[in-house]
Design a protein around this motif. Structure first.
Motif, mmCIF file in Angstrom:
data_model
loop_
_atom_site.group_PDB
_atom_site.id
_atom_site.type_symbol
_atom_site.label_atom_id
_atom_site.label_comp_id
_atom_site.label_asym_id
_atom_site.label_seq_id
_atom_site.Cartn_x
_atom_site.Cartn_y
_atom_site.Cartn_z
ATOM 1 N N UNK A 144 0.881 -1.161 0.000
ATOM 2 C CA UNK A 144 0.000 0.000 0.000
ATOM 3 C C UNK A 144 0.922 1.214 0.000
ATOM 4 N N UNK A 145 0.791 2.043 -1.029
ATOM 5 C CA UNK A 145 1.704 3.175 -1.220
ATOM 6 C C UNK A 145 0.949 4.485 -1.107
ATOM 7 N N UNK A 146 1.490 5.389 -0.315
ATOM 8 C CA UNK A 146 0.937 6.740 -0.239
ATOM 9 C C UNK A 146 1.477 7.496 -1.441
ATOM 10 N N UNK A 182 5.892 3.345 0.813
ATOM 11 C CA UNK A 182 5.128 2.158 1.188
ATOM 12 C C UNK A 182 4.752 2.285 2.662
ATOM 13 N N UNK A 183 3.434 2.228 2.943
ATOM 14 C CA UNK A 183 2.995 2.360 4.338
ATOM 15 C C UNK A 183 2.525 1.037 4.936
ATOM 16 N N UNK A 184 2.314 0.023 4.077
ATOM 17 C CA UNK A 184 1.893 -1.278 4.584
ATOM 18 C C UNK A 184 2.114 -2.344 3.515
ATOM 19 N N UNK A 233 -7.268 -4.425 0.692
ATOM 20 C CA UNK A 233 -8.500 -3.669 0.447
ATOM 21 C C UNK A 233 -9.175 -3.279 1.754
ATOM 22 N N UNK A 234 -9.206 -4.206 2.714
ATOM 23 C CA UNK A 234 -9.811 -3.923 4.017
ATOM 24 C C UNK A 234 -9.033 -2.825 4.732
ATOM 25 N N UNK A 235 -7.704 -2.879 4.681
ATOM 26 C CA UNK A 235 -6.861 -1.851 5.291
ATOM 27 C C UNK A 235 -7.186 -0.475 4.707
ATOM 28 N N UNK A 236 -7.305 -0.401 3.380
ATOM 29 C CA UNK A 236 -7.617 0.875 2.729
ATOM 30 C C UNK A 236 -9.001 1.380 3.137
#
Length: 66
Positions: free
Chosen positions: A27-29, A35-37, A46-49
């Protein structure tokens, strides 16, 4: 998504690994290109986002009401 200086920052998912060795998803900001996760499964990413977007929406609402 998050608010920074009045502008909305977004996040993106990027697949990591080779076809035969599927490592997972970063997961990239996009604003910081950072990369944050990392998640092994797309559904977890998807759940994290979704949780991140909801938390930041609530924070933005709190900021507007005070």
């Amino acid at each position: 998504m998050s608010w920074r200086n009045g502008f909305m920052a977004t996040y993106r998912l990027e697949r990591v690994g080779e076809m035969l060795e599927d490592k997972g998803y970063n997961v990239i900001e996009t604003e910081a290109e950072e990369v944050i996760a990392w998640f092994q499964y797309l559904s977890d990413a998807d759940l994290f986002l979704a949780v991140l977007a909801e938390k930041e929406r609530m924070d933005a609402e709190k900021g507007q009401s005070s």
